[in-house]
Design an enzyme around this catalytic site. Structure first.
Site, PDB file in Angstrom:
ATOM      1  N   SER A 705       1.038  -1.275  -0.096  1.00 17.99           N
ATOM      2  CA  SER A 705       0.104   0.079  -0.010  1.00 17.99           C
ATOM      3  C   SER A 705       0.724   1.407  -0.012  1.00 17.99           C
ATOM      4  O   SER A 705       0.286   2.540  -0.179  1.00 17.99           O
ATOM      5  CB  SER A 705      -1.019   0.057   1.230  1.00 17.99           C
ATOM      6  OG  SER A 705      -0.040  -0.121   2.494  1.00 17.99           O
ATOM      7  N   ASP A 821      -5.575  -9.294   6.983  1.00 12.99           N
ATOM      8  CA  ASP A 821      -4.082  -9.312   6.397  1.00 12.99           C
ATOM      9  C   ASP A 821      -3.326  -9.671   7.544  1.00 12.99           C
ATOM     10  O   ASP A 821      -2.230  -8.850   7.801  1.00 12.99           O
ATOM     11  CB  ASP A 821      -3.570  -8.130   5.749  1.00 12.99           C
ATOM     12  CG  ASP A 821      -2.489  -8.435   4.926  1.00 12.99           C
ATOM     13  OD1 ASP A 821      -2.162  -9.651   4.617  1.00 12.99           O
ATOM     14  OD2 ASP A 821      -1.834  -7.462   4.328  1.00 12.99           O
TER      15      ASP A 821
END
Length: 990
Positions: A705, A821
């Site tokens: 990210s 995650d």
């Protein structure tokens, strides 16, 4: 004298005199008990830390003190304290030598506590009257204590599982009555002493798993004629096994495995008439096996695998009635003795990876309950023994990589116990028995590269637990039976290079766990099934060199993990679906079909030329070897006018938008800022100072990210700043930013990383977190810091802390939050190694208006190796997905290995690896798992609490259960981890 005086007394006077005598004369045992109680209370108060309150009943005023106190045993006749047993009490402190001031004490057991520090020889000498001393599994360090005084009564001395270093003192050889000496699993790095052979009363000698200086087994070891067990595994033994080994006539268990022993196995080993187990595997032994085993009638198990042995298997060994024979991974040659097949007890035979030749004796399996049969990797030939499964107990049939010929015996079709059948790379032929395909216990069938023929029968549907069917390189024919669609556990199906015909059964798409489907080089016709949505975990599809017709289903482009697609050399028609350009392909081949139309721009380049050739109907905009798609057509005046008008409108619109943007930017600059920010915690920072610090030299991590920077504020405070990816990842950046802010902005928990600040500008999005000095758990376990967490207590605390953080998200947040995650890289560690769950870019808040378990994601999220099996094909989000991922983290903490490692073998992750070890060791050890096979060898053994580690192992297996319903909640996980081993229960709450 007293009875004589009392003879003339009347009965009443006699009674009164007796009572007077009882009151006035002090009895020795009364004063002794008081003294012993005083010693015990003094030791408890000044030398022991009893954090669990095990000794709360040690009260001087308690009835029967101290004989009724916990851990104390008194002599029934004299009431003297004779034994103190503190095993598994969780006590700590230094060695409590003052307990030995109780002169009647004979046994002192401190097993599995947290006692530590050095043991001085002076304090040790107080215990010279003991008969048994057990200090197993504590934290003692330094050199072993000397016996300064004579321990003439000591029969048992157990010091294993500590952290002792240096030499073994010579005084250890002067213990005349010692029967048990156990110093295994320490850090002793001196020489292996010759004086062991002076301890002639020994029945047990264990010095395994120590980093001794390389040296031989004492040449005079044969003096220990009463020895029953010699445990010297992984003790750095070198040189030859001494001939005197044959004098150990009482020996029942000989374990010299995993050393550096060389030379021949001495003939004298045949004199060990009482031995039941011989372990010599993983050495450098050479030469021929001695033919002197005739008298070893008590032998049950012998393992001399992984050496350099040559010659034949001796008749004296083959004729014994042993249950388990492991001679694999040597250089043995010649034929397998017929006498070995006549053994009525043989259940486990491993002869693989040698140079054995000839045929297999036909009586194998006829006389014993054979379970494991592995002769793979030899030069064997002829037919397979017809009776291998005569007792219906055969589980593992391993005969691959030989030259066997003929047909598979009909009796193999009735072998319902088979789990693994690996007979590939031989010269076998004919039709397989119908029942051979359908064992309900099958996990794997490998038949590749033989000459088998015939159809695959419907009975294959009985193999409901199978995960791999590998039958390529044969002559199987006919259609695939629709019953194959019932094998829901199937992961790999390889039937390539056969003669299979007909159409693919449409139901084949029901194989939702399928990862690899290889059917190339057959005669399969018909169309490719249109609906392949359930193939969510498929990453390899090869249907090349068949007779497939029809169009390529565009639904193939929705298989997110598909990276190998080969449909070449068929008769496929129609256009190339644009949806295929969504795939991230390592192998892509559509050549030599009948495709037509324009090549999608993503494939329209030289890189894909060989993947598209042989399709004359395709046209290209760039590739010269394909017809051009450009065609000249007259352009009308009206069309030119329309295009000019559109261009004018577009230019005017762009100018208007540019002017508006500049005005907006100028207005923001006049207001003194061009971004919006939110503070979630009290922190003093300047956005411009933060942005100025986001340079390459400050990068500490890069993820999916964005990048993370280490930034020091003007106040001196260190923070971690995540700058999310920009431009071409705009949508993803927005989603991650929104998820992090929505989640962490409202979360307050000691095991969740703190979000301090967020800021969003025209071309950036940043998130500011508290700084975690020790980085991620993944870095500490597997990265450059690998090995920092060498003690088990730290790892256990990390497990509990991370579990508490996830439990808070699942159970205490309203609505609940699923992380999606969970992995070791997303568990951060502060300066004290306290864990905090981080990175909520994929987190989802469970909406109350959607039934639990029905919140479906648009794509798979998470990290390979951590993703729960059901999530990859249902895309349904539940807390149990996090539980599975956390179970993988527990296994990482325990094993010290990444979730995906070449060590595990092909198509295996850490979950399958430890599950396989657990199953095999439980079979071997009657339901007990051997943790030594999985525990991180880098850990300091003296800090390992094996009961606690076993508990974590059990919880990890429960968390990674195949079915979500069998996994506990995170709240239950915390409870299970915190329970004491005695009260440990693995019942899951759902």
């Amino acid at each position: 004298m007293v009875p004589f005086v009392l003879m003339g007394f009347p009965k009443l006077k006699f009674f009164m005199f007796f009572m007077f005598f009882m009151v006035l004369v002090p009895w020795p045992w009364v004063s002794s008990l008081n003294r012993d109680a005083a010693i015990l209370l003094r030791v408890k108060t000044s030398q022991l830390t009893d954090s669990t309150g095990q000794l709360n009943d040690w009260v001087d005023s308690a009835p029967g003190a101290p004989c009724n106190w916990t851990a104390i045993t008194c002599d029934v006749r004299t009431q003297a304290v004779v034994s103190i047993d503190f095993s598994n009490f969780g006590l700590s402190g230094r060695f409590p030598a003052d307990l030995c001031r109780i002169s009647t004490l004979r046994t002192l057991n401190l097993t599995n506590n947290n006692f530590g520090d050095f043991i001085s020889s002076d304090s040790f000498s107080l215990c010279s009257h003991l008969e048994s001393l057990d200090l197993t599994l504590n934290l003692f360090v330094g050199e072993l204590p000397e016996f300064l005084t004579e321990f003439t009564n000591l029969t048992t001395l157990v010091l294993g599982g500590n952290n002792f270093t240096g030499e073994i003192p010579a005084s250890f050889g002067r213990l005349p009555k010692l029967q048990t000496l156990n110093i295994i699993n320490n850090l002793l790095n001196g020489s292996i002493p010759e004086f062991f052979s002076n301890l002639t009363e020994l029945t047990y000698l264990g010095f395994a798993m120590n980093p001794f200086k390389a040296g031989p087994l004492p040449s005079s070891i044969g003096r220990l004629t009463k020895l029953r067990q010699l445990f010297a595994r992984s003790a750095n033994l070198a040189g030859a096994i001494p001939d005197s080994i044959g004098n150990l006539v009482s020996l029942q268990n000989l374990d010299l495995s995993q050393n550096g022993l060389t030379g021949k196995i001495p003939d004298s080993i045949g004199a060990l008439k009482s031995v039941g187990q011989i372990e010599l595997y993983s050495n450098q032994l050479s030469g021929e096996l001695p033919d002197t085993f005739w008298n070893l009638t008590s032998l049950v198990h012998i393992d001399i695998s992984m050496n350099k042995l040559t010659g034949r298997i001796p008749e004296s060994l083959a004729s014994l009635h042993i249950e388990s024979l492991h001679l694999n991974d040597n250089n043995l040659e010649g034929e397998i003795p017929v006498s070995l097949s006549l053994n009525p007890n043989l259940s486990d035979l491993k002869l693989f990876n040698n140079s054995l030749s000839g045929t297999l004796p036909e009586n194998f399996g006829l006389n014993s309950e054979l379970s494991f049969f592995d002769v793979s990797g030899n030069n064997l030939e002829g037919p397979l023994p017809p009776n291998l499964c005569a007792k219906k107990t055969l589980q593992s049939l391993m005969v691959f990589n030989n030259r066997f010929s003929g047909t598979v015996p009909v009796s193999y079709g009735e072998c319902s116990s088979l789990t693994y059948a690996r007979i590939q790379n031989n010269k076998l032929s004919g039709t397989l028995p119908a029942g051979f395909w359908g064992s309900t216990h099958y996990q794997l069938i490998e038949l590749q590269n033989n000459e088998f023929e015939g159809q695959i029968p419907p009975s294959i549907s009985n193999a409901r637990n199978i995960s791999q069917i590998l039958i390529s390189g044969n002559k199987f024919s006919g259609e695939l039976p629709s019953e194959i669609c019932e094998l829901e556990t199937l992961v790999i199906l390889d039937m390539s290079r056969n003669q299979i015909s007909g159409a693919l059964p449409s139901c084949i798409t029901k194989l939702k766990n399928l990862q690899k489907l290889e059917l190339q080089e057959n005669e399969i016709g018909g169309e490719i099934p249109k609906s392949v949505r359930s193939w969510n975990v498929l990453n390899e599809l090869n249907l090349s060199f068949n007779r497939l017709t029809g169009e390529i289903p565009s639904s193939l482009g929705n298989l997110k993990v598909l990276n190998y697609l080969d449909l070449s050399s068929n008769m496929l028609t129609g256009e190339i679906p644009m949806a295929l350009t969504q795939l991230k392909l390592n192998k892509f081949n559509l050549s030599y079909n009948r495709l037509e139309g324009k090549i999608p721009s993503a494939f329209d380049n030289k890189f894909f030329y060989s993947s598209l050739m042989g399709n004359p109907g395709l046209c290209s905009s760039d590739l010269q070897d394909f017809p051009s798609c450009r065609k000249s057509k007259p352009v009308s005046v009206y069309l030119v006018a329309i295009l000019a008008s559109c261009a004018f409108i577009l230019v005017v619109s762009l100018l208007w938008l540019l002017i508006k943007t500049r005005k907006s930017s100028a207005r923001r600059k006049r207001n003194g800022r061009s971004w919006s920010s939110t503070a979630f915690q009290p922190v003093r920072l300047s956005e411009s100072d933060v942005l100025a610090s986001l340079s390459d030299e400050n990068v500490i991590a890069t993820g999916g990210s964005g990048r993370v920077f280490r930034v020091q504020l003007k106040t001196g405070q260190l923070v971690a700043v995540k700058k999310l990816w920009e431009a071409n990842r705009e949508r993803e950046s927005k989603e991650v930013f929104k998820s992090e802010v929505e989640t962490l902005g409202r979360v307050r928990h000691g095991n969740i990383v703190k979000l301090l600040y967020s800021c969003i500008g025209e071309d950036f999005r940043i998130l500011v977190y508290e700084y975690m000095e020790n980085g991620s758990l993944g870095d500490v376990l597997h990265g450059e810091k690998g090995g920092v967490l060498l003690d088990w207590p730290k790892r256990f605390d990390i497990a509990v802390g991370a579990a508490q953080g996830l439990a808070y998200l699942h159970h205490d947040c309203v609505p609940a939050i699923v992380h999606r995650d969970v992995k070791s890289n997303n568990i951060l560690l502060d300066g004290e190694f306290r864990p905090k769950v981080a990175d909520f870019g994929l987190a989802k808040i469970l909406r109350r208006d959607i039934p639990k378990g029905d919140q479906v994601m648009s794509h798979i999220a998470g990290s390979y190796g951590y993703i729960a099996p059901e999530y990859s094909y249902t895309l349904k989000i539940t807390e149990k997905s996090d539980v599975y991922s956390f179970g993988v983290v527990l296994l990482e903490l325990l094993c010290g290995k990444r979730p995906i490692d070449d060590l595990f073998g092909e198509n295996k992750d850490i979950v399958k690896w430890v599950s396989g070890i657990a199953i095999s060791s439980m079979k071997q050890w009657d339901g007990i798992v051997d943790l030594n096979q999985v525990v991180d060898p880098r850990m300091n053994q003296s800090t390992c609490d094996y009961e606690q580690m076993k508990k974590v192992f059990d919880v990890a297996l429960l968390c990674t259960s195949e079915l979500p319903i069998h996994r506990p909640s995170m709240r239950k996980v915390v409870e299970l981890l915190k329970r004491t081993p005695e009260s440990h229960s693995l019942s899951s709450d759902r």
